[in-house]
Write a protein that holds these residues in place. Structure first.
Motif, PDB file in Angstrom:
ATOM      1  N   ASN A   4      28.504  -6.372  26.883  1.00 57.55           N
ATOM      2  CA  ASN A   4      28.078  -6.926  28.161  1.00 57.55           C
ATOM      3  C   ASN A   4      26.579  -7.193  28.079  1.00 57.55           C
ATOM      4  OD1 ASN A   4      27.700  -7.645  30.783  1.00 57.55           O
ATOM      5  ND2 ASN A   4      28.129  -5.638  31.649  1.00 57.55           N
ATOM      6  N   TRP A   5      26.197  -8.446  27.967  1.00 59.52           N
ATOM      7  CA  TRP A   5      24.789  -8.805  27.897  1.00 59.52           C
ATOM      8  C   TRP A   5      24.225  -8.769  29.316  1.00 59.52           C
ATOM      9  CZ3 TRP A   5      22.955  -8.640  23.233  1.00 59.52           C
ATOM     10  CH2 TRP A   5      23.805  -8.887  22.162  1.00 59.52           C
ATOM     11  N   ALA A   6      23.247  -7.913  29.528  1.00 56.53           N
ATOM     12  CA  ALA A   6      22.724  -7.694  30.882  1.00 56.53           C
ATOM     13  C   ALA A   6      21.697  -8.731  31.302  1.00 56.53           C
ATOM     14  CB  ALA A   6      22.118  -6.306  30.981  1.00 56.53           C
TER      15      ALA A   6
END
Length: 143
Positions: free
Chosen positions: A8-10
């Protein structure tokens, strides 16, 4: 058997979390002193501690490069004054934040805080520092 992970790229990190040198921040604090320590020299600050169990606290930052830091105690005796290493010299860099520390003074007397640049052949160091004493600290518990 294969394991599948999902990342999950924030997104981008906000700039307020960046660690960068901000010499103006410490220069604006109360009781900050500025000193230029010449190459191959040591600058010493003598602090007189009048009561046992005082806390000697410090904070310092350099404009660039690194500097040695040490704390000595001048013990007076019948033969004269003996200098004792409390914290031996160690080089610190302040690239991202100021160096902070504290020492409980078990004896009253003269403590000597040294900014040691004796190892540097070419560079003088610009040091911003503040030193203070407190009687006690509240105990802080972290979860």
């Amino acid at each position: 058997m294969y394991l599948y992970f999902e990342i999950n790229w924030a997104g981008p990190v906000p700039e307020r979390y960046f660690l960068t040198k901000n010499i103006e921040k410490i220069a604006k604090k109360k009781n900050v002193k500025k000193v230029i320590v010449p190459k191959q020299a040591c600058y010493e600050v003598k602090v007189e501690v009048k009561h046992c169990n005082m806390l000697l606290e410090w904070e310092y930052e350099l404009k660039c490069h690194d500097i040695g830091f040490k704390i000595l105690f001048a013990e007076k005796s019948a033969e004269g004054t003996e200098i004792i290493d409390i914290i031996p010299m160690y080089k610190f860099e302040t690239d991202y934040e100021p160096i902070r520390g504290m020492l409980r003074c078990k004896k009253k007397g003269t403590y000597i805080i040294g900014f040691d640049n004796s190892y540097s052949w070419f560079n003088s160091k610009e040091v911003y520092y503040r030193i203070w004493q407190t009687t006690s600290k509240e105990e802080i518990y972290y979860p």
